[in-house]
Each structure stands twice: as C-alpha cells, then as structure tokens.
Design an enzyme around this catalytic site. Structure first.
Site, short mmCIF file in Angstrom:
data_model
loop_
_atom_site.label_atom_id
_atom_site.label_comp_id
_atom_site.label_asym_id
_atom_site.label_seq_id
_atom_site.Cartn_x
_atom_site.Cartn_y
_atom_site.Cartn_z
N SER A 122 42.06 44.32 34.77
CA SER A 122 42.09 45.16 35.97
C SER A 122 42.81 44.47 37.12
O SER A 122 42.77 43.24 37.24
CB SER A 122 40.66 45.49 36.40
OG SER A 122 40.62 46.07 37.69
N TYR B 129 32.40 43.61 38.80
CA TYR B 129 33.35 44.24 37.87
C TYR B 129 34.59 43.36 37.72
O TYR B 129 35.03 43.06 36.60
CB TYR B 129 33.74 45.62 38.39
CG TYR B 129 34.87 46.26 37.61
CD1 TYR B 129 34.68 46.70 36.30
CD2 TYR B 129 36.14 46.39 38.17
CE1 TYR B 129 35.71 47.27 35.57
CE2 TYR B 129 37.18 46.96 37.45
CZ TYR B 129 36.97 47.39 36.16
OH TYR B 129 38.00 47.95 35.45
#
Length: 342
Positions: A143, A168
């Site tokens: 990501s 995350y």
C-alpha cells in the site's frame, strides 16, 4: 497458468479475476467475505463471476463457476492454518496473487486485532504455503500508506518507509519485510505492489469516490478532510489490473539473486490530483453541486500521495492512461445502474 487470487470478492481482486479469466488462465478465488463494508456488494461481484450467494456464503465450500469453466471459489480465512495448506496441496497453483487483507486506515485505529490476524498471520500462512508448494511467483498487495510521514514527493520505492502512521500501514510494511525474508531464505520470487487510491466500477463503499457520489446523489453533505487541501494519486481500476496481470504473466525464471527475487513497486497513476478537482469531476458528471463539509485532517491520514512508477514502467512497460474525467464517468455510470438511480 493456474492462479490463486485471494480477496476475490474485493474490488481489485474481482477485476483481476475477470482479466485473468479473459486471458485464458485457470483461477481459484478465495475470500472470507468479512463485513468491513456491505457484503451484498461482495456477493454481487462474485455473481458476476458465476458464483451464487448461497454457495459463496458457506465456509470451505469449493464452488465451480456457472459462467466461467476455469473459475472456482472458496470462502476461507487466510489465517486458517489447516484449510489453506490443503487448498495448496490439492490445486497445484503456479502463481499466487494475494490481494486479501483487512483494509482501511481509520478502521485500524478501532480494530487493531483484525489487522494482525488477516494481514500478519494470514500473510505468513500464504508465505508458508508458497514455500512448501513450490509456487513460481507470489504477487501481493502492499500500500502507498507505507510511506507514512515521508515528505519526499513523488513517493519512490527507494525512499525510507520506517514511519507508518496507522497499524494498517505497519502491517503492509511488515508484509514487505516478511516477503524479503522468504525470497532470501527459500529462493522464490515475491513482488509487492504499493497501490495508490484505486477507484472505478464495483469500487469500495468506504473510499472517496463512492462516498462522495453516494452522498451527492442523496442530497447529503460530503466530508472534505484537511479543508480540501489533499491530493491523491487516483488510479483507475483498469490501469491497476493491466499492471497486476502483466506482472503475474511475466516469466520469473531469470530472477535468481535476492535482489532480483524480491521486488517492490509503486502502482499508481503517476499524477497527484487535488481532492477538490476530483470532487468537481464527480459534480460535472452528476450534474449536481456538492454540499461540502470542511473538516480537519483525520488521525492516520496523509495530506498527499503521488507515485513514482518509473521502475514499473521500465520493467513491465506499465502505462496508466485513464484520465480522471473518463474514470469518474465510468464509475458514476456503474453506480447509477447498480443502485437503479435515474
């Protein structure tokens, strides 16, 4: 090839499955269909792939597609240390494309344990299965959030990524480190893809494109964080899928040293778009002006993302080419059809 795609009921996973099937590959889709967002949308995606809701809802039931002869689906948790190795043993995959993860930056602040289970334990399970079943190539989702507090723009893969600002992001950085370890120790190729704000038809309801469109259609104000002073490398789904599939299909035999076996790339549009310009494109295609509720920056968020995709262009001839206006129009057309909006 025979390819396992995890996160097959997700936004990117669904589109990747579609493209791989169009290319003639055999695909097994895996997803746990969690309720982080509307599960009906996930089931609807699977129905497009020929898997009924009744079949998809049953854990560990391996169901063949009614539409694609070379597609099947199984509902499973990545962290299931009994079921996943059995799946690998029975299917003899060539390549694994791991797109399954607990998504969301803000959600990780309230639900940290979920991220450890899916993104750390689950990814380790994937790595172990790849190791023991001689997978030729593991392609996995990282990501853009790994860049955290990095202030160098555009983000490049040689930049420091040691300052994540959400769990995350930390879990995705952990995946990259784990993949490096396995590529080094067990000599199989891994390729991590740092996705940058993907949008398009069948997109996630928790992402800006969907949230803005849905609110504007319903006559509700939209939340514009950091008082609109945000920029994102909005990337249309077809451009993302083209890159992912090209990586999956490329022969990895020449990759022999650790530096060659382990790769991480940015995959984005290579162009930061101001949030207010993105909103304006939505307004234009809806023919409506949004009511904007200006808010401060949220915890765990960053003001700007912008991908340097030079190395992906060099190694895979990657060429993102969908203008924002075209991508926004395609999403809105899908949204109106799916939700029966006139």
């Amino acid at each position: 090839m025979k390819i396992l795609v995890t996160g097959a009921a997700g936004f990117i996973g669904f589109h990747v499955c579609n493209r791989l099937l169009e290319q003639g590959h055999h695909v097994v889709g895996l997803d746990n269909i969690n309720d982080y967002y509307d599960v009906q949308l996930k089931y609807a995606r699977l129905q497009q792939l020929g898997i009924s809701k009744d079949d998809a809802a049953v854990f560990l039931k391996h169901t063949s597609s009614r539409t694609y002869p070379h597609f099947s689906f199984v509902k499973m948790h990545l962290e299931d240390r009994e079921a996943l190795p059995k799946l690998f043993a029975s299917e003899n995959f060539d390549v694994v494309c791991n797109l399954a993860a607990q998504a969301g930056v803000r959600y990780s602040i309230e639900n940290p344990e979920t991220y450890i289970d899916a993104n750390i334990v689950g990814f380790l399970n994937i790595l172990e299965c790849c190791r023991h079943h001689h997978i030729k190539h593991l392609v996995y989702a990282s990501s853009s959030s790994v860049y955290g507090l990095n202030t160098q723009i555009p983000f490049a893969t040689n930049h420091q990524v040691d300052t994540p600002i959400s769990l995350y992001a930390a879990s995705k950085k952990s995946n990259e480190l784990m993949a490096h370890t396995y590529s080094h120790l067990f000599k199989f190729p891994t390729t991590g893809l740092r996705f940058f704000t993907v949008y398009g038809p069948w997109g996630r309801p928790d992402m800006a494109m969907f949230l803005f469109t849905d609110a504007i259609v319903k006559g509700q104000p939209i939340k514009v964080f950091n008082n609109g002073q945000m920029a994102r490398d909005f990337t249309y789904i077809d451009d993302i899928v083209a890159g992912v599939v090209r990586i999956i299909e490329k022969d990895t035999t020449p990759r022999t040293t650790t530096n060659q076996l382990y790769k991480v790339y940015n995959i984005g549009n290579n162009n930061a778009v101001k949030l207010l310009d993105f909103i304006e494109a939505i307004e234009t295609h809806l023919g409506t002006t949004a009511q904007k509720h200006m808010l401060p920056m949220q915890p765990g968020d960053v003001a700007q993302t912008w991908a340097d995709v030079t190395d992906l262009m060099r190694d895979y001839n990657y060429k993102p080419q969908t203008p924002i206006s075209n991508g926004v129009k395609a999403f809105i057309n899908w949204y109106k059809t799916y939700y029966n909006v006139t």
